[in-house]
Write a protein that holds these residues in place. Structure first.
Motif: not given
Length: 279
Positions: A62-70
């Motif tokens: 979930l944390y890595e998803r936040q760091l990905a391009r939105a």
């Protein structure tokens, strides 16, 4: 009612990032609070609550998803005219319900993004579109009456629609129609809605928005009421570094990653207190 409750407050897309960063940082410090018996989510918190209770993905992912391009998000902001309407409604309302009715009129009168596109964005944020078996409560406000509504798995509203309703910022995103009612952002009733954890012995509140105003109780006021009723409560709000990471627009997708990193970094300062609370 129960032992542990996790309350996740409103705060835009930066609030989503900060809350997930905070939860991940706490877990890194050996304090995983995502197994709370009750999870309450309002607006940004509804997204995070649905994610952590899904059982489909862990905090590192979930944390890595936040760091990905939105890429799947739609940029937005609260314009000056809308902010002025919010302020005027707060100053002229005596109850959260009256405030909700006034912002309900803002929501239903404003020209906002097309509803289907917004629902697709919300669906893309969630890792599961089914209500979890766990006790998840998602807040929204009726645009016509201003009354708070709690969506959960025992009702007739699907998870995606419940989260979309809870995230429907008046004047920015369209109201969500479900059960024949138009619903707006759950944060309109309260930035945290921590009152919904009444009856639980130990409560952790993550509140990206630390203020109240007008007829709305601040998270700190709500925590004081829970404490007075006998609960042990820990409130965490963004530190100065996190507020800088949020920037001036909590709805800006590009600020999600900095907010998540700030939440993870801030967690270290709270890990000991939360560990004592949760032990």
């Amino acid at each position: 009612m129960g032992d542990t409750a996790l309350v996740l407050g409103a705060g835009g897309i930066t609030g989503v990032g900060w809350e997930i960063g905070m939860l991940y940082g706490l877990a890194e410090a050996d304090v995983d609070v995502t197994g709370a018996e009750l999870v309450v989510g309002s607006s940004a918190g509804s997204v995070v609550g649905a994610q952590i209770t899904s059982g489909a993905i862990g905090l590192p992912e979930l944390y890595e998803r936040q760091l990905a391009r939105a890429d799947g998000e739609i940029p937005a902001r609260l314009g000056p005219a809308t902010v002025l309407r919010f302020a005027r409604a707060a100053l002229t309302s005596r109850t959260p319900e009256e405030y909700g009715r006034k912002l309900g009129r803002v929501a239903t009168a404003a020209g906002t993004a097309e509803g289907a596109a917004r629902r697709e964005v919300i669906a893309g944020r969630l890792v599961s579109h089914e209500w979890p078996a766990r006790r998840l409560r998602i807040t929204a406000v009726a645009a016509d009456s201003g009354e708070l509504r709690i969506f959960d798995r025992d009702g007739g509203v699907g998870l995606v629609d419940a989260v979309a309703a809870s995230c429907a910022v008046p004047g920015v995103w369209p109201a969500v129609t479900a059960e024949g009612v138009q619903w707006i952002d759950g944060g309109v009733h309260s930035p945290a809605n921590a009152q919904l954890a009444a009856g639980y012995d130990r409560v952790l509140v993550l509140a990206p928005l630390s203020f109240g105003g007008g007829p709305l109780d601040s998270p700190r006021t709500q925590v004081a009421k829970l404490t007075a009723a006998g609960a042990r409560v820990e409130l965490i709000t963004p530190d100065p570094a996190a507020r800088r990471a949020f920037g001036r627009n909590s709805l800006e997708p590009a600020r999600r990653a900095p907010a998540a990193r700030a939440g993870r970094a801030q967690a270290a300062a709270h890990a000991a207190a939360v560990k004592e609370l949760w032990a």
